[in-house]
Design a protein around this motif. Structure first.
Motif, mmCIF file in Angstrom:
data_model
loop_
_atom_site.group_PDB
_atom_site.id
_atom_site.type_symbol
_atom_site.label_atom_id
_atom_site.label_comp_id
_atom_site.label_asym_id
_atom_site.label_seq_id
_atom_site.Cartn_x
_atom_site.Cartn_y
_atom_site.Cartn_z
ATOM 1 N N HIS A 190 0.820 -1.209 0.000
ATOM 2 C CA HIS A 190 0.000 0.000 0.000
ATOM 3 C C HIS A 190 0.857 1.263 0.000
ATOM 4 C CE1 HIS A 190 -3.611 -2.381 0.480
ATOM 5 N NE2 HIS A 190 -3.016 -3.043 1.458
ATOM 6 N N ASN A 191 1.960 1.250 0.753
ATOM 7 C CA ASN A 191 2.844 2.420 0.760
ATOM 8 C C ASN A 191 3.480 2.653 -0.605
ATOM 9 O OD1 ASN A 191 2.549 3.447 3.361
ATOM 10 N ND2 ASN A 191 3.976 1.962 4.220
ATOM 11 N N LYS A 192 3.711 1.581 -1.362
ATOM 12 C CA LYS A 192 4.312 1.712 -2.684
ATOM 13 C C LYS A 192 3.348 2.283 -3.713
ATOM 14 C CE LYS A 192 7.686 -2.043 -2.154
ATOM 15 N NZ LYS A 192 8.115 -3.369 -2.652
ATOM 16 N N SER A 193 2.065 2.350 -3.369
ATOM 17 C CA SER A 193 1.051 2.798 -4.339
ATOM 18 C C SER A 193 0.508 4.177 -4.008
ATOM 19 C CB SER A 193 -0.104 1.784 -4.379
ATOM 20 O OG SER A 193 0.364 0.501 -4.719
ATOM 21 N N ARG A 194 1.296 4.973 -3.263
ATOM 22 C CA ARG A 194 0.824 6.311 -2.897
ATOM 23 C C ARG A 194 0.710 7.238 -4.101
ATOM 24 N NH1 ARG A 194 0.909 7.684 2.474
ATOM 25 N NH2 ARG A 194 1.691 6.085 3.882
ATOM 26 N N GLY A 195 1.361 6.891 -5.211
ATOM 27 C CA GLY A 195 1.290 7.734 -6.393
ATOM 28 C C GLY A 195 -0.048 7.680 -7.100
ATOM 29 N N ILE A 196 -0.870 6.691 -6.782
ATOM 30 C CA ILE A 196 -2.198 6.589 -7.404
ATOM 31 C C ILE A 196 -3.079 7.706 -6.861
ATOM 32 C CG2 ILE A 196 -4.221 5.121 -7.722
ATOM 33 C CD1 ILE A 196 -2.437 2.710 -7.275
ATOM 34 N N PRO A 197 -3.733 8.491 -7.719
ATOM 35 C CA PRO A 197 -4.602 9.574 -7.243
ATOM 36 C C PRO A 197 -5.658 9.059 -6.275
ATOM 37 C CG PRO A 197 -4.294 9.718 -9.619
ATOM 38 C CD PRO A 197 -3.670 8.411 -9.183
ATOM 39 N N PHE A 198 -5.871 9.817 -5.207
ATOM 40 C CA PHE A 198 -6.826 9.534 -4.147
ATOM 41 C C PHE A 198 -6.375 8.389 -3.251
ATOM 42 C CE2 PHE A 198 -10.361 6.909 -2.568
ATOM 43 C CZ PHE A 198 -10.958 7.810 -1.710
ATOM 44 N N TYR A 199 -5.655 7.405 -3.814
ATOM 45 C CA TYR A 199 -5.315 6.229 -3.014
ATOM 46 C C TYR A 199 -4.349 6.578 -1.889
ATOM 47 C CZ TYR A 199 -4.486 1.391 -1.843
ATOM 48 O OH TYR A 199 -4.424 0.201 -1.161
ATOM 49 N N PHE A 225 -5.817 -7.311 0.530
ATOM 50 C CA PHE A 225 -6.151 -6.871 -0.818
ATOM 51 C C PHE A 225 -5.055 -5.947 -1.337
ATOM 52 C CE2 PHE A 225 -10.984 -7.382 -0.194
ATOM 53 C CZ PHE A 225 -10.976 -8.589 -0.874
ATOM 54 N N SER A 226 -4.637 -6.142 -2.566
ATOM 55 C CA SER A 226 -3.677 -5.238 -3.177
ATOM 56 C C SER A 226 -4.377 -3.924 -3.524
ATOM 57 C CB SER A 226 -3.100 -5.866 -4.445
ATOM 58 O OG SER A 226 -4.107 -6.003 -5.431
ATOM 59 N N PRO A 227 -3.621 -2.838 -3.755
ATOM 60 C CA PRO A 227 -4.251 -1.574 -4.162
ATOM 61 C C PRO A 227 -5.140 -1.727 -5.397
ATOM 62 C CG PRO A 227 -1.971 -1.192 -3.551
ATOM 63 C CD PRO A 227 -2.176 -2.676 -3.520
ATOM 64 N N ALA A 228 -4.665 -2.509 -6.372
ATOM 65 C CA ALA A 228 -5.479 -2.723 -7.576
ATOM 66 C C ALA A 228 -6.790 -3.426 -7.230
ATOM 67 C CB ALA A 228 -4.687 -3.539 -8.598
ATOM 68 N N MET A 229 -6.720 -4.396 -6.309
ATOM 69 C CA MET A 229 -7.938 -5.110 -5.915
ATOM 70 C C MET A 229 -8.888 -4.190 -5.160
ATOM 71 S SD MET A 229 -6.327 -8.788 -4.743
ATOM 72 C CE MET A 229 -7.903 -9.523 -4.325
ATOM 73 N N LEU A 230 -8.348 -3.303 -4.313
ATOM 74 C CA LEU A 230 -9.218 -2.371 -3.595
ATOM 75 C C LEU A 230 -9.919 -1.418 -4.557
ATOM 76 C CD1 LEU A 230 -7.232 -1.344 -0.378
ATOM 77 C CD2 LEU A 230 -9.350 -2.642 -0.512
ATOM 78 N N ILE A 231 -9.181 -0.934 -5.535
ATOM 79 C CA ILE A 231 -9.791 -0.041 -6.527
ATOM 80 C C ILE A 231 -10.830 -0.799 -7.348
ATOM 81 C CG2 ILE A 231 -9.321 1.343 -8.590
ATOM 82 C CD1 ILE A 231 -6.592 2.009 -7.351
ATOM 83 N N ALA A 232 -10.513 -2.054 -7.687
ATOM 84 C CA ALA A 232 -11.486 -2.873 -8.415
ATOM 85 C C ALA A 232 -12.728 -3.133 -7.568
ATOM 86 C CB ALA A 232 -10.835 -4.197 -8.829
ATOM 87 N N MET A 233 -12.531 -3.314 -6.242
ATOM 88 C CA MET A 233 -13.677 -3.502 -5.351
ATOM 89 C C MET A 233 -14.552 -2.259 -5.315
ATOM 90 S SD MET A 233 -13.947 -6.503 -3.991
ATOM 91 C CE MET A 233 -15.018 -6.089 -2.630
ATOM 92 N N MET A 234 -13.923 -1.079 -5.325
ATOM 93 C CA MET A 234 -14.712 0.151 -5.376
ATOM 94 C C MET A 234 -15.586 0.187 -6.628
ATOM 95 S SD MET A 234 -11.969 3.074 -4.200
ATOM 96 C CE MET A 234 -11.057 2.970 -2.658
#
Length: 322
Positions: free
Chosen positions: A66-75, A89-98
Protein backbone atom coordinates in the motif's frame (compact mmCIF):
# COMPACT_ATOMS: atom_id res chain seq x y z
CA UNK A 1 -42.26 17.88 4.79
CA UNK A 2 -42.24 14.06 4.74
CA UNK A 3 -39.45 11.55 5.18
CA UNK A 4 -38.82 9.57 2.05
CA UNK A 5 -38.22 5.82 2.41
CA UNK A 6 -35.40 6.30 -0.12
CA UNK A 7 -33.03 7.20 2.74
CA UNK A 8 -33.76 3.89 4.45
CA UNK A 9 -33.13 2.08 1.16
CA UNK A 10 -29.77 3.84 0.79
CA UNK A 11 -28.74 2.85 4.32
CA UNK A 12 -29.73 -0.77 3.75
CA UNK A 13 -27.80 -0.89 0.48
CA UNK A 14 -24.72 0.63 2.16
CA UNK A 15 -24.86 -1.93 4.97
CA UNK A 16 -25.30 -4.72 2.43
CA UNK A 17 -22.22 -3.78 0.41
CA UNK A 18 -20.13 -3.59 3.61
CA UNK A 19 -21.11 -7.17 4.36
CA UNK A 20 -20.31 -8.06 0.76
CA UNK A 21 -16.77 -6.66 1.08
CA UNK A 22 -16.13 -8.63 4.27
CA UNK A 23 -17.50 -11.81 2.71
CA UNK A 24 -15.27 -11.47 -0.36
CA UNK A 25 -12.26 -10.75 1.86
CA UNK A 26 -12.79 -13.91 3.91
CA UNK A 27 -13.48 -16.02 0.80
CA UNK A 28 -10.28 -14.89 -0.92
CA UNK A 29 -7.88 -15.08 2.02
CA UNK A 30 -9.54 -17.62 4.29
CA UNK A 31 -10.54 -17.51 7.93
CA UNK A 32 -6.95 -17.05 9.10
CA UNK A 33 -7.10 -13.41 8.02
CA UNK A 34 -9.58 -12.72 10.80
CA UNK A 35 -8.07 -10.84 13.71
CA UNK A 36 -7.78 -12.83 16.92
CA UNK A 37 -7.53 -16.18 15.18
CA UNK A 38 -6.01 -18.79 17.53
CA UNK A 39 -3.27 -19.68 15.04
CA UNK A 40 -1.71 -16.56 13.57
CA UNK A 41 -1.46 -16.19 9.81
CA UNK A 42 2.29 -16.69 9.60
CA UNK A 43 2.12 -20.04 11.41
CA UNK A 44 -0.76 -21.13 9.19
CA UNK A 45 1.35 -20.33 6.11
CA UNK A 46 4.21 -22.42 7.50
CA UNK A 47 1.78 -25.21 8.43
CA UNK A 48 0.62 -25.33 4.78
CA UNK A 49 4.12 -26.50 3.78
CA UNK A 50 4.99 -22.96 2.63
CA UNK A 51 8.71 -22.37 3.05
CA UNK A 52 9.92 -19.79 5.53
CA UNK A 53 11.33 -17.64 2.74
CA UNK A 54 8.05 -17.72 0.84
CA UNK A 55 6.09 -16.80 3.98
CA UNK A 56 8.41 -13.83 4.55
CA UNK A 57 7.95 -12.65 0.96
CA UNK A 58 4.17 -12.91 1.13
CA UNK A 59 4.00 -11.02 4.42
CA UNK A 60 6.46 -8.40 3.20
CA UNK A 61 4.36 -7.85 0.08
CA UNK A 62 1.20 -7.38 2.15
CA UNK A 63 3.01 -4.99 4.49
CA UNK A 64 4.62 -2.76 1.84
CA UNK A 65 2.20 -2.91 -1.10
CA UNK A 66 0.00 0.00 0.00
CA UNK A 67 2.84 2.42 0.76
CA UNK A 68 4.31 1.71 -2.68
CA UNK A 69 1.05 2.80 -4.34
CA UNK A 70 0.82 6.31 -2.90
CA UNK A 71 1.29 7.73 -6.39
CA UNK A 72 -2.20 6.59 -7.40
CA UNK A 73 -4.60 9.57 -7.24
CA UNK A 74 -6.83 9.53 -4.15
CA UNK A 75 -5.31 6.23 -3.01
CA UNK A 76 -2.65 8.05 -0.98
CA UNK A 77 -5.45 9.07 1.42
CA UNK A 78 -6.31 5.39 1.96
CA UNK A 79 -2.76 4.01 1.99
CA UNK A 80 -2.02 4.80 5.67
CA UNK A 81 -5.18 3.14 6.92
CA UNK A 82 -4.70 0.13 4.62
CA UNK A 83 -1.12 -0.24 5.88
CA UNK A 84 -2.15 -0.04 9.54
CA UNK A 85 -4.91 -2.55 8.93
CA UNK A 86 -2.54 -4.70 6.81
CA UNK A 87 -5.27 -5.23 4.26
CA UNK A 88 -4.32 -8.29 2.20
CA UNK A 89 -6.15 -6.87 -0.82
CA UNK A 90 -3.68 -5.24 -3.18
CA UNK A 91 -4.25 -1.57 -4.16
CA UNK A 92 -5.48 -2.72 -7.58
CA UNK A 93 -7.94 -5.11 -5.91
CA UNK A 94 -9.22 -2.37 -3.60
CA UNK A 95 -9.79 -0.04 -6.53
CA UNK A 96 -11.49 -2.87 -8.42
CA UNK A 97 -13.68 -3.50 -5.35
CA UNK A 98 -14.71 0.15 -5.38
CA UNK A 99 -15.74 -0.17 -9.03
CA UNK A 100 -17.55 -3.47 -8.38
CA UNK A 101 -19.47 -2.05 -5.43
CA UNK A 102 -20.41 1.03 -7.47
CA UNK A 103 -21.83 -1.23 -10.17
CA UNK A 104 -23.72 -3.33 -7.60
CA UNK A 105 -25.17 -0.22 -5.95
CA UNK A 106 -26.18 1.24 -9.32
CA UNK A 107 -28.00 -1.96 -10.26
CA UNK A 108 -29.75 -2.14 -6.88
CA UNK A 109 -30.82 1.48 -7.10
CA UNK A 110 -32.12 0.85 -10.60
CA UNK A 111 -34.27 -1.99 -9.26
CA UNK A 112 -35.69 -0.36 -6.14
CA UNK A 113 -35.76 3.38 -6.93
CA UNK A 114 -36.87 5.64 -9.75
CA UNK A 115 -34.14 8.27 -9.29
CA UNK A 116 -32.66 9.82 -12.45
CA UNK A 117 -29.65 8.05 -13.94
CA UNK A 118 -27.11 10.81 -13.00
CA UNK A 119 -28.33 10.70 -9.39
CA UNK A 120 -28.07 6.90 -9.23
CA UNK A 121 -24.63 7.04 -10.81
CA UNK A 122 -23.38 9.67 -8.35
CA UNK A 123 -24.75 7.81 -5.33
CA UNK A 124 -23.25 4.54 -6.60
CA UNK A 125 -19.78 6.07 -6.93
CA UNK A 126 -19.98 7.71 -3.49
CA UNK A 127 -21.18 4.49 -1.86
CA UNK A 128 -18.59 2.35 -3.64
CA UNK A 129 -15.70 4.54 -2.49
CA UNK A 130 -17.23 5.25 0.93
CA UNK A 131 -17.84 1.59 1.71
CA UNK A 132 -14.19 0.67 1.07
CA UNK A 133 -13.00 3.68 3.06
CA UNK A 134 -15.31 2.82 5.98
CA UNK A 135 -14.35 -0.87 5.88
CA UNK A 136 -10.58 -0.21 5.73
CA UNK A 137 -10.83 2.37 8.52
CA UNK A 138 -12.67 -0.13 10.71
CA UNK A 139 -10.06 -2.81 10.06
CA UNK A 140 -7.21 -0.41 10.87
CA UNK A 141 -8.82 0.79 14.10
CA UNK A 142 -9.58 -2.74 15.27
CA UNK A 143 -6.09 -4.01 14.46
CA UNK A 144 -4.43 -1.05 16.17
CA UNK A 145 -6.47 -1.61 19.32
CA UNK A 146 -5.67 -5.33 19.43
CA UNK A 147 -1.92 -4.77 18.97
CA UNK A 148 -2.00 -2.16 21.71
CA UNK A 149 -3.72 -4.63 24.04
CA UNK A 150 -1.47 -7.58 23.16
CA UNK A 151 1.83 -5.70 23.46
CA UNK A 152 2.29 -5.88 27.29
CA UNK A 153 1.79 -9.66 27.27
CA UNK A 154 4.25 -9.99 24.39
CA UNK A 155 6.87 -7.98 26.28
CA UNK A 156 6.35 -10.17 29.36
CA UNK A 157 6.99 -13.25 27.21
CA UNK A 158 10.19 -11.66 25.91
CA UNK A 159 11.31 -10.95 29.48
CA UNK A 160 10.73 -14.56 30.54
CA UNK A 161 12.61 -15.84 27.50
CA UNK A 162 15.56 -13.55 28.15
CA UNK A 163 15.75 -14.49 31.83
CA UNK A 164 16.02 -18.20 31.06
CA UNK A 165 18.97 -17.45 28.77
CA UNK A 166 17.50 -17.30 25.26
CA UNK A 167 18.87 -14.75 22.75
CA UNK A 168 16.45 -11.94 21.94
CA UNK A 169 15.71 -13.27 18.45
CA UNK A 170 14.85 -16.70 19.81
CA UNK A 171 12.72 -15.20 22.59
CA UNK A 172 10.90 -13.11 19.99
CA UNK A 173 10.28 -16.15 17.77
CA UNK A 174 8.95 -18.12 20.75
CA UNK A 175 6.59 -15.27 21.69
CA UNK A 176 5.38 -15.09 18.10
CA UNK A 177 4.23 -18.72 18.30
CA UNK A 178 2.14 -18.09 21.42
CA UNK A 179 0.51 -14.78 20.50
CA UNK A 180 -2.45 -14.75 18.10
CA UNK A 181 -2.88 -12.26 15.31
CA UNK A 182 -2.41 -9.44 14.67
CA UNK A 183 0.74 -9.13 16.81
CA UNK A 184 1.83 -12.76 16.44
CA UNK A 185 2.46 -12.59 12.70
CA UNK A 186 4.21 -9.23 13.04
CA UNK A 187 6.63 -10.49 15.69
CA UNK A 188 7.27 -13.66 13.71
CA UNK A 189 7.97 -11.62 10.59
CA UNK A 190 10.43 -9.43 12.52
CA UNK A 191 12.15 -12.52 13.96
CA UNK A 192 12.43 -14.06 10.49
CA UNK A 193 13.90 -10.87 9.05
CA UNK A 194 16.42 -10.68 11.90
CA UNK A 195 17.39 -14.30 11.29
CA UNK A 196 18.12 -13.37 7.66
CA UNK A 197 20.40 -10.50 8.74
CA UNK A 198 18.24 -7.40 9.25
CA UNK A 199 19.03 -5.28 12.28
CA UNK A 200 16.51 -6.03 15.06
CA UNK A 201 16.19 -2.41 16.21
CA UNK A 202 15.59 -1.27 12.63
CA UNK A 203 12.91 -3.92 12.08
CA UNK A 204 11.10 -3.01 15.31
CA UNK A 205 11.29 0.71 14.52
CA UNK A 206 9.90 0.10 11.03
CA UNK A 207 6.95 -1.75 12.59
CA UNK A 208 6.44 1.08 15.10
CA UNK A 209 6.46 3.74 12.38
CA UNK A 210 4.10 1.73 10.21
CA UNK A 211 1.60 1.44 13.07
CA UNK A 212 2.38 4.94 14.42
CA UNK A 213 2.30 3.54 17.98
CA UNK A 214 4.33 5.15 20.75
CA UNK A 215 4.66 1.99 22.87
CA UNK A 216 6.26 0.14 19.95
CA UNK A 217 8.71 3.02 19.53
CA UNK A 218 9.70 2.61 23.18
CA UNK A 219 10.36 -1.09 22.55
CA UNK A 220 12.43 -0.38 19.43
CA UNK A 221 14.49 2.29 21.20
CA UNK A 222 15.11 0.03 24.21
CA UNK A 223 16.37 -2.81 22.01
CA UNK A 224 18.53 -0.44 19.92
CA UNK A 225 20.15 1.16 22.97
CA UNK A 226 20.86 -2.25 24.50
CA UNK A 227 22.49 -3.41 21.27
CA UNK A 228 24.75 -0.36 21.16
CA UNK A 229 25.65 0.10 24.84
CA UNK A 230 24.79 -3.22 26.50
CA UNK A 231 22.88 -3.71 29.74
CA UNK A 232 20.26 -6.05 31.13
CA UNK A 233 17.58 -6.06 28.43
CA UNK A 234 15.24 -8.23 30.52
CA UNK A 235 15.07 -5.61 33.29
CA UNK A 236 14.63 -2.82 30.74
CA UNK A 237 11.74 -4.61 29.04
CA UNK A 238 10.21 -5.51 32.41
CA UNK A 239 10.09 -1.82 33.27
CA UNK A 240 8.71 -1.03 29.81
CA UNK A 241 5.95 -3.60 30.27
CA UNK A 242 4.90 -1.92 33.51
CA UNK A 243 4.90 1.49 31.83
CA UNK A 244 2.80 0.22 28.90
CA UNK A 245 0.30 -1.43 31.25
CA UNK A 246 0.09 1.76 33.33
CA UNK A 247 -0.53 3.87 30.21
CA UNK A 248 -3.15 1.42 29.00
CA UNK A 249 -4.85 1.42 32.42
CA UNK A 250 -4.80 5.22 32.49
CA UNK A 251 -6.25 5.34 28.99
CA UNK A 252 -9.11 3.05 30.04
CA UNK A 253 -9.71 5.21 33.12
CA UNK A 254 -9.78 8.39 31.06
CA UNK A 255 -12.15 6.77 28.57
CA UNK A 256 -14.47 5.76 31.42
CA UNK A 257 -14.38 9.26 32.93
CA UNK A 258 -15.11 10.94 29.60
CA UNK A 259 -17.81 8.44 28.58
CA UNK A 260 -20.58 10.55 30.13
CA UNK A 261 -19.35 13.67 28.35
CA UNK A 262 -19.16 11.79 25.03
CA UNK A 263 -22.70 10.47 25.38
CA UNK A 264 -23.92 13.93 26.41
CA UNK A 265 -22.23 15.43 23.37
CA UNK A 266 -23.71 12.77 21.10
CA UNK A 267 -27.17 13.35 22.59
CA UNK A 268 -26.99 17.14 22.30
CA UNK A 269 -25.69 16.87 18.75
CA UNK A 270 -28.21 14.30 17.60
CA UNK A 271 -31.30 15.59 19.42
CA UNK A 272 -32.07 18.43 16.94
CA UNK A 273 -31.96 15.99 14.02
CA UNK A 274 -34.11 13.44 15.86
CA UNK A 275 -36.57 16.17 16.86
CA UNK A 276 -36.81 17.38 13.26
CA UNK A 277 -37.46 13.83 12.00
CA UNK A 278 -40.04 13.21 14.73
CA UNK A 279 -41.88 16.44 13.89
CA UNK A 280 -41.85 15.49 10.20
CA UNK A 281 -43.39 12.12 11.01
CA UNK A 282 -45.99 13.40 13.45
CA UNK A 283 -46.97 16.54 11.54
CA UNK A 284 -45.65 16.43 7.93
CA UNK A 285 -46.97 19.94 7.13
CA UNK A 286 -45.33 21.61 10.15
CA UNK A 287 -42.73 23.48 8.06
CA UNK A 288 -45.02 24.29 5.12
CA UNK A 289 -45.66 27.90 6.23
CA UNK A 290 -41.97 28.83 6.45
CA UNK A 291 -40.13 26.64 3.96
CA UNK A 292 -41.18 28.84 1.04
CA UNK A 293 -39.77 32.02 2.62
CA UNK A 294 -36.48 33.52 1.48
CA UNK A 295 -34.79 33.05 4.86
CA UNK A 296 -35.62 29.36 5.32
CA UNK A 297 -32.63 27.90 3.44
CA UNK A 298 -30.02 30.38 4.80
CA UNK A 299 -31.22 29.89 8.38
CA UNK A 300 -31.27 26.11 7.94
CA UNK A 301 -27.68 26.20 6.63
CA UNK A 302 -26.59 28.32 9.61
CA UNK A 303 -28.26 25.89 12.03
CA UNK A 304 -26.54 22.90 10.45
CA UNK A 305 -23.22 24.76 10.46
CA UNK A 306 -23.54 25.47 14.19
CA UNK A 307 -24.52 21.84 14.73
CA UNK A 308 -21.35 20.71 12.91
CA UNK A 309 -19.19 23.09 14.98
CA UNK A 310 -20.83 21.75 18.13
CA UNK A 311 -20.01 18.16 17.18
CA UNK A 312 -16.36 18.98 16.39
CA UNK A 313 -15.87 21.10 19.50
CA UNK A 314 -17.39 18.57 21.91
CA UNK A 315 -15.34 15.79 20.32
CA UNK A 316 -12.19 17.86 20.79
CA UNK A 317 -13.05 18.49 24.44
CA UNK A 318 -13.29 14.79 25.31
CA UNK A 319 -10.47 13.56 23.05
CA UNK A 320 -7.77 13.36 25.74
CA UNK A 321 -4.37 12.04 24.70
CA UNK A 322 -2.66 9.60 27.07
Amino acid sequence: MTISPTLIIYLLIFGGILLLVEAIYLMVFGRSIRLGSRMNRRLEMLDETVSRQEAIERLRKEISQHNKSRGIPFYALLADKATKGQIAFSPAMLIAMMALLAVVVFLMLSLVTEAPTPVRLGIAVVMGIGAIWFWVSGKAKKRYGMIEEQLPDAIDMLVRGLRVGHPFVQALAAAAKEIPDPLGSELGFIADEAAYGRDMGEALLSFAERMDMQDLRFLAVAVTIQQQSGGNLADILDGLSKVVRARFKLFRKVRAITAEAKWSGAFLSGFPIVAMLAISLIKPDYYDEVKETALFIPVALVVFAFLGVNILYMRKMVNIKV
